[in-house]
Design an enzyme around this catalytic site. Structure first.
Site, PDB file in Angstrom:
ATOM      1  N   ASP A  27      47.482  40.349  55.068  1.00 26.74           N
ATOM      2  CA  ASP A  27      48.015  39.155  55.289  1.00 26.74           C
ATOM      3  C   ASP A  27      47.834  37.830  53.783  1.00 26.74           C
ATOM      4  O   ASP A  27      46.919  38.480  52.970  1.00 26.74           O
ATOM      5  CB  ASP A  27      46.996  38.395  56.487  1.00 26.74           C
ATOM      6  CG  ASP A  27      47.724  37.160  56.686  1.00 26.74           C
ATOM      7  OD1 ASP A  27      48.659  36.512  57.764  1.00 26.74           O
ATOM      8  OD2 ASP A  27      47.168  35.879  56.073  1.00 26.74           O
TER       9      ASP A  27
ATOM     10  N   TYR B 206      55.696  33.253  59.310  1.00 27.81           N
ATOM     11  CA  TYR B 206      55.278  32.214  59.065  1.00 27.81           C
ATOM     12  C   TYR B 206      57.190  32.122  59.334  1.00 27.81           C
ATOM     13  O   TYR B 206      58.044  30.605  59.103  1.00 27.81           O
ATOM     14  CB  TYR B 206      54.896  31.187  59.182  1.00 27.81           C
ATOM     15  CG  TYR B 206      53.642  30.917  59.247  1.00 27.81           C
ATOM     16  CD1 TYR B 206      52.905  31.075  60.458  1.00 27.81           C
ATOM     17  CD2 TYR B 206      52.643  32.289  58.283  1.00 27.81           C
ATOM     18  CE1 TYR B 206      52.290  31.068  60.863  1.00 27.81           C
ATOM     19  CE2 TYR B 206      50.808  31.725  58.502  1.00 27.81           C
ATOM     20  CZ  TYR B 206      51.017  31.530  60.028  1.00 27.81           C
ATOM     21  OH  TYR B 206      49.847  32.080  60.149  1.00 27.81           O
TER      22      TYR B 206
ATOM     23  N   HIS C  47      40.753  34.737  61.222  1.00 28.28           N
ATOM     24  CA  HIS C  47      39.881  33.907  60.892  1.00 28.28           C
ATOM     25  C   HIS C  47      39.083  33.199  61.752  1.00 28.28           C
ATOM     26  O   HIS C  47      38.065  32.949  61.240  1.00 28.28           O
ATOM     27  CB  HIS C  47      41.252  32.566  60.188  1.00 28.28           C
ATOM     28  CG  HIS C  47      41.930  32.653  59.187  1.00 28.28           C
ATOM     29  ND1 HIS C  47      41.677  32.689  57.747  1.00 28.28           N
ATOM     30  CD2 HIS C  47      43.099  32.134  59.457  1.00 28.28           C
ATOM     31  CE1 HIS C  47      43.052  33.838  57.076  1.00 28.28           C
ATOM     32  NE2 HIS C  47      44.214  32.920  58.180  1.00 28.28           N
TER      33      HIS C  47
ATOM     34  N   HIS D  46      46.626  35.625  53.879  1.00 27.34           N
ATOM     35  CA  HIS D  46      44.733  34.309  53.457  1.00 27.34           C
ATOM     36  C   HIS D  46      44.153  35.459  53.627  1.00 27.34           C
ATOM     37  O   HIS D  46      43.829  36.721  54.226  1.00 27.34           O
ATOM     38  CB  HIS D  46      45.082  33.178  54.814  1.00 27.34           C
ATOM     39  CG  HIS D  46      45.816  32.498  55.035  1.00 27.34           C
ATOM     40  ND1 HIS D  46      47.267  32.486  55.105  1.00 27.34           N
ATOM     41  CD2 HIS D  46      46.229  31.583  54.371  1.00 27.34           C
ATOM     42  CE1 HIS D  46      48.305  31.791  55.372  1.00 27.34           C
ATOM     43  NE2 HIS D  46      47.232  30.738  54.553  1.00 27.34           N
TER      44      HIS D  46
END
Length: 340
Positions: free
Chosen positions: A182, A315, A145, A184
Site C-alpha cells: 500500500d 482509490y 492502519h 501508506h
C-alpha cells in the site's frame, strides 16, 4: 513449490468476497474520507467477472471473525466501542468517528469489519489446509492502519495482523512475512509486531520527509523493530512521488527479496493496497498494474507458494480493478505480462 497449471489446476486459487462489505459507507460530508467508497469492492469484483477470473477461482465464503479472533490484536475496549456503533444514529456515529484520525462509522461498519476479518481468516485456512495454493480476499474496511486501541485511516480491525496471530496459534507457524505494498505506511501493523521476531514486516510508502500521512517519525527507514524484534521491521520511505515500475522492482530485488529468502517464511501475507498504482490520487505514483503481477510472482517463490493477498487501499477505480485482476491472474499461474 505449488505450481499451478493454468487450465488443469486453476482450482489452486481461492477468492473470498462478500457483497455485504459494500454496505459500509460514509453518511455525511467529509473530504478526507469520501474516497473510501463501496465501489472500490464492487468494481474490482465486476472486473474479475468480466475477465472470467471468478470462474477460475475456488470460491471460499466469508464469515464473521469472532470476538476472540479480534481480541488477538485489539483491546476489549476497542471492540466494545466498535460494537456499540451498530445502534447509533447519524449524529452519534459522526461524534464517535471524530475521535479517530480519518475514519467513519456506519451502522453496518462493525458487521462489515467482522466479515473482513473472517474473510481473511477463511483465506488463511484454505491456504494452510492445502485446499488451495494461494488466494485473494477482497475486503473492506481495510486494516493496516488500525491499532490495538483505535480505528485509524479507514481501518477498524487489522485484518492482516489478526491473520498472522491466528496462523501462529492455529498452525504453529514460527515465521510469517507481511508485505505491505500500500502507498501508506501500515503503522498499525508495525506497532503490533515491532517486538516480534516471528513476523517480518516490510512496508514501502509515500513519506516525503514525514510530510505525507500518517506523518510519523517511526515510518522512516531507521525504524527497524525493538528488542527481540529488532531487524524484523523494514520501512522503505519514498521521499518523492512519481515512482515507477523500475523503482518498485528495484525495491523488491535489492531490499525485500534478499531478506525474505533469508527469513524463509512459512506463510506470506500481503497488505495489498493498490493506491501505490498509477492514477491514484493518494499515491501519485506511476507504477502500472502489470508491476503487481511481477511482485506477486516473486512472492509466490516463498513459503512453498503459500500466499494470501488481502485488499487494503486503492482509490482510482480503474487502476484498482485492473491491478486486482493482474494479481489474481498471476496467482492462477498465468504468464506474467511484459513490463514497460
Amino acid at each position: 513449490f505449488c505450481f499451478v497449471l493454468p487450465a488443469a489446476m486453476a482450482s489452486g486459487t481461492a477468492l473470498v468476497y462478500d457483497e455485504e462489505m459494500t454496505t459500509h459507507k460514509l453518511l455525511w460530508s467529509d473530504p478526507v474520507c469520501d474516497i473510501e467508497v463501496p465501489e472500490r469492492l464492487s468494481s474490482s469484483y465486476e472486473q474479475l467477472k468480466r475477465y472470467h477470473l471468478v470462474d477460475r477461482c475456488v470460491r471460499v465464503p466469508a464469515r464473521e471473525g469472532s470476538e476472540e479472533e479480534i481480541l488477538l490484536v485489539h483491546s476489549s475496549k476497542h471492540l466494545e466501542v466498535a460494537k456499540s456503533t451498530q445502534t447509533m444514529n447519524e449524529e452519534e456515529l459522526k461524534r464517535v468517528s471524530g475521535n479517530y484520525d480519518a475514519f467513519f462509522f456506519h451502522p453496518n461498519t462493525y458487521r462489515c469489519a467482522r466479515l473482513a476479518v473472517g474473510a481473511t481468516l477463511q483465506l488463511v485456512d484454505a491456504v494452510m489446509s492445502g485446499k488451495v495454493c494461494n488466494g485473494m480476499a477482497l475486503v473492506r474496511p481495510p486494516g493496516h492502519h488500525s491499532q490495538r486501541n483505535a480505528a485509524n485511516g479507514f481501518c477498524l480491525f487489522n485484518n492482516v495482523a489478526i491473520a498472522a496471530e491466528y496462523a501462529k496459534l492455529k498452525y504453529g507457524l514460527q515465521r510469517i512475512l507481511i508485505v505491505d505494498w500500500d502507498v501508506h505506511h501500515g503503522q498499525g501493523t508495525q506497532y503490533m509486531f515491532e517486538e516480534d521476531p516471528s513476523v517480518l514486516y516490510f512496508s514501502w510508502h509515500r513519506y516525503e520527509h514525514q510530510e505525507f500521512w500518517p506523518s510519523l517519525k517511526e515510518s522512516d527507514y531507521d525504524a527497524v523493530g525493538l528488542g527481540k524484534g529488532k531487524g524484523f521491521n523494514i520501512n522503505l520511505p519514498w521521499n518523492k512521488v512519481g515512482m515507477g515500475n523500475s523503482d518498485y522492482l528495484a525495491a523488491f530485488f535489492h531490499v525485500l527479496l534478499p531478506m525474505a529468502f533469508e527469513f524463509d517464511p512459512e506463510l506470506v501475507l500481503v497488505s495489498s493496497g493498490y493506491d501505490s498504482g498509477i492514477g491514484d490520487p493518494e499515491g501519485q505514483m506511476n507504477a502500472t498494474p502489470e508491476v503487481f503481477a511481477h511482485l506477486t510472482h516473486f512472492l509466490m517463490q516463498l513459503a512453498n507458494g503459500k500466499l494470501c493477498v488481502i485488499l487494503e487501499g486503492g482509490y482510482h477505480l480503474k487502476s484498482l480493478s485492473e491491478s486486482v485482476c493482474v494479481t489474481v491472474k498471476t496467482l492462477l499461474g498465468d504468464p506474467v505480462p511484459q513490463i514497460t
